[in-house]
Scaffold this active site. Structure first.
Site, short mmCIF file in Angstrom:
data_model
loop_
_atom_site.label_atom_id
_atom_site.label_comp_id
_atom_site.label_asym_id
_atom_site.label_seq_id
_atom_site.Cartn_x
_atom_site.Cartn_y
_atom_site.Cartn_z
N GLY A 108 15.38 -4.08 43.81
CA GLY A 108 14.64 -3.33 44.71
C GLY A 108 14.98 -3.48 46.61
O GLY A 108 14.46 -2.75 47.01
N LEU A 109 14.92 -5.00 46.53
CA LEU A 109 15.22 -5.80 47.60
C LEU A 109 16.87 -5.13 48.58
O LEU A 109 16.93 -4.92 49.47
CB LEU A 109 14.67 -7.04 48.27
N ASP A 157 17.15 14.36 6.13
CA ASP A 157 16.17 13.00 6.39
C ASP A 157 17.72 11.98 6.90
O ASP A 157 17.21 10.30 6.43
CB ASP A 157 15.07 12.81 5.10
N ASP A 186 11.83 -18.66 46.96
CA ASP A 186 12.30 -18.08 46.34
C ASP A 186 11.78 -17.21 45.67
O ASP A 186 12.04 -15.70 45.46
CB ASP A 186 13.99 -18.00 45.92
#
Length: 521
Positions: free
Chosen positions: A422-423, A36, A287
């Protein structure tokens, strides 16, 4: 307790270690088997703490189980006190040691040690890490302040005229999410409206500091998972009001200042967000308009999940399509918020259920924990971590708060970047024949399966009996992949809905474009 590949929370004794590691002059003796001691790595490797936690383990082994393990506790108690000379000694057992029922806390209180002893009952087989942290902090505060408790019927005197109000910041701990920077930001916010900070605990506090908690006018419950029980006891015992609004997001920070003013009787403490925060302007800018309506799924601890849902909908213009938490102690608040959004809350500590929900919803962005970062990569979905459990990259060396107006700026950047990237990935796909941007190149921010394809195969949503009859032609699937990935899930859902309404079993290119024309009207 359940065997699992991943877990959102460790056992309660890890929560106890978080409290001990957060404070000065506190030592934890943990009755536990040899294995542990792994908990040390959470602080030194993930949080990058420069010191190991102030914990002594009895570390019994299998061969010790045939003898008196309680004797091992007694001998370790005295040697621990002699070596570390703590101001307060916490004593508890790990989940494995709990089965032996040696009751180390009882042994410690009767051992005649010359330091205050706080015994801990961890309930390892029914509770988890955050509860362990909460119970440890509560036991520590109550154990030290019980002697100062006023008589029943006592009334708290009014603050002397002309004296600046003072509050305590309760709840930040080691291995919390951005606690170090949140404290700095909240201090700045309080200073700007003329409020002093008394005690910050447990992070950075000593037992002597805890004795000063009743001197403040109110307590800020910054992290309810850790401080809720303690704040409630302080309110009952010392008549200290609790300020419960967590200042994450522009709206919540404004509500926090309002609750602060009402609780402390302040006037003229309004702070205009536009003067110190860029998020409102960014959200209104040209934007950001293409981000409006993006579908987001939110899952994490209750404090950050609730704050993220409010920010996503009210301040970023996103659509919240899923909301949940693994923190069952705060499940009621999450269920209430989800109902307000027209959703059913996902309350679970099973990561497979979370993965299934994300796959079915196909959001454009997930605001989640480190656990879901892997899920998002596999499904090709943008991701931002908002909560523990977190990885080393979520404990940055730079200043990166979540609370206050500067925290809102940080959150805006963190959430928007995966969508902007992503764009960019879509533009790379358009130029895939270029020598630099081709299918063998790994995407810049999403993992590729095997490193050979430009984007992971899109995970299909779980099929219902109605969906099972739908089939996509190869040409239609090829045409679908030309659509930017961050809206591809929506295009697929709309097309399948259009096909089902018209009894179309096989979706071809013509069906795809008919659906597009239908939903664009």
């Amino acid at each position: 307790m359940e065997l699992t590949f991943w877990t959102y929370e460790g056992p309660p004794h890890v929560g106890a270690i978080r409290i001990a590691n957060s404070m000065r002059g506190v030592h934890l003796l943990l009755h536990s088997p040899q294995g542990d001691t792994y908990a040390d790595l959470l602080f030194t490797m993930i949080e990058r703490d420069r010191k190991r936690p102030p914990v002594t383990y009895t570390t019994f082994q299998a061969r010790d189980l045939g003898s008196d393990t309680a004797e091992l506790v007694t001998s370790t108690l005295q040697s621990t006190v002699d070596r570390f000379r703590p101001s307060v000694l916490l004593v508890g057992d790990s989940c494995t040691a709990e089965l032996i029922q040696d009751q180390p806390g009882t042994l410690a209180t009767g051992a005649g040690l010359d330091v205050p002893v706080i015994p801990l009952e961890m309930l390892a087989y029914s509770r988890k890490e955050n509860w362990g942290a909460s119970e440890t902090f509560y036991s520590l505060v109550r154990g030290l302040l019980n002697r100062q408790a006023p008589e029943p019927g006592w009334t708290r005197p009014a603050r002397p005229e002309g004296q600046r109000p003072k509050v305590n910041l309760l709840g930040p701990t080691s291995l919390g999410f951005r606690c170090r920077d949140d404290i700095i930001e909240v201090r700045k916010l309080l200073e700007s409206v003329g409020v002093d900070v008394g005690v910050v605990a447990p992070l950075g506090a000593s037992p002597q500091d805890l004795l000063r908690i009743p001197e403040a006018d109110a307590n800020l419950c910054l992290y309810p998972e850790v401080a809720d029980a303690t704040c409630a006891w302080l309110q009952r015992t010392f008549k200290q009001p609790t300020i419960s609004t967590v200042p994450i997001g522009v709206g919540a920070t404004g509500d926090f200042l309002q609750e602060l003013a009402e609780t402390l009787g302040l006037t003229g403490c309004e702070v205009t967000a536009d003067a110190v925060c860029r998020l409102p302007w960014y959200s209104r800018s040209v934007d950001s308009t293409y981000l409006t309506g993006k579908r987001v799924f939110i899952f994490g601890d209750a404090t950050h999940a609730l704050a993220a849902a409010r920010m996503a909908r009210e301040e970023m213009g996103f659509e919240v399509v899923g909301l949940g938490t693994y923190a069952r102690e705060q499940a009621r608040a999450v269920r209430k918020a989800a109902k307000d959004y027209g959703l059913e809350a996902l309350i679970t500590d099973n990561y497979l259920e979370v993965e299934k929900a994300v796959a079915e919803l196909q959001p454009e962005l997930v605001l989640v924990t480190q656990m879901e970062r892997h899920i998002a990569k596999k499904l090709g979905i943008g991701c931002a971590v908002i909560s523990t459990p977190a990885h080393v990259q979520d404990y940055p060396a730079r200043y990166s708060p979540q609370m206050g107006f500067e925290g809102a700026n940080v959150i805006f950047d963190t959430w928007v970047h995966p969508l902007v990237m992503g764009l960019e990935e879509h533009l790379l796909t358009m130029f895939r024949e270029d020598f630099e941007f081709n299918d063998d190149k790994v995407p810049s921010h999403l993992a590729a399966v095997g490193g050979t394809s430009h984007r992971p195969a899109e995970a299909p949503a779980a099929e219902s009996a109605e969906d099972a009859a739908l089939r996509w032609d190869a040409d239609a699937e090829k045409e679908l992949k030309k659509i930017p990935f961050f809206v591809r899930g929506k295009a697929r859902r709309n097309t399948e809905k259009y096909a089902m309404e018209r009894g179309v079993a096989a979706i071809n290119v013509e069906t795809l474009y008919e659906a597009k024309a239908h939903f664009s009207r």
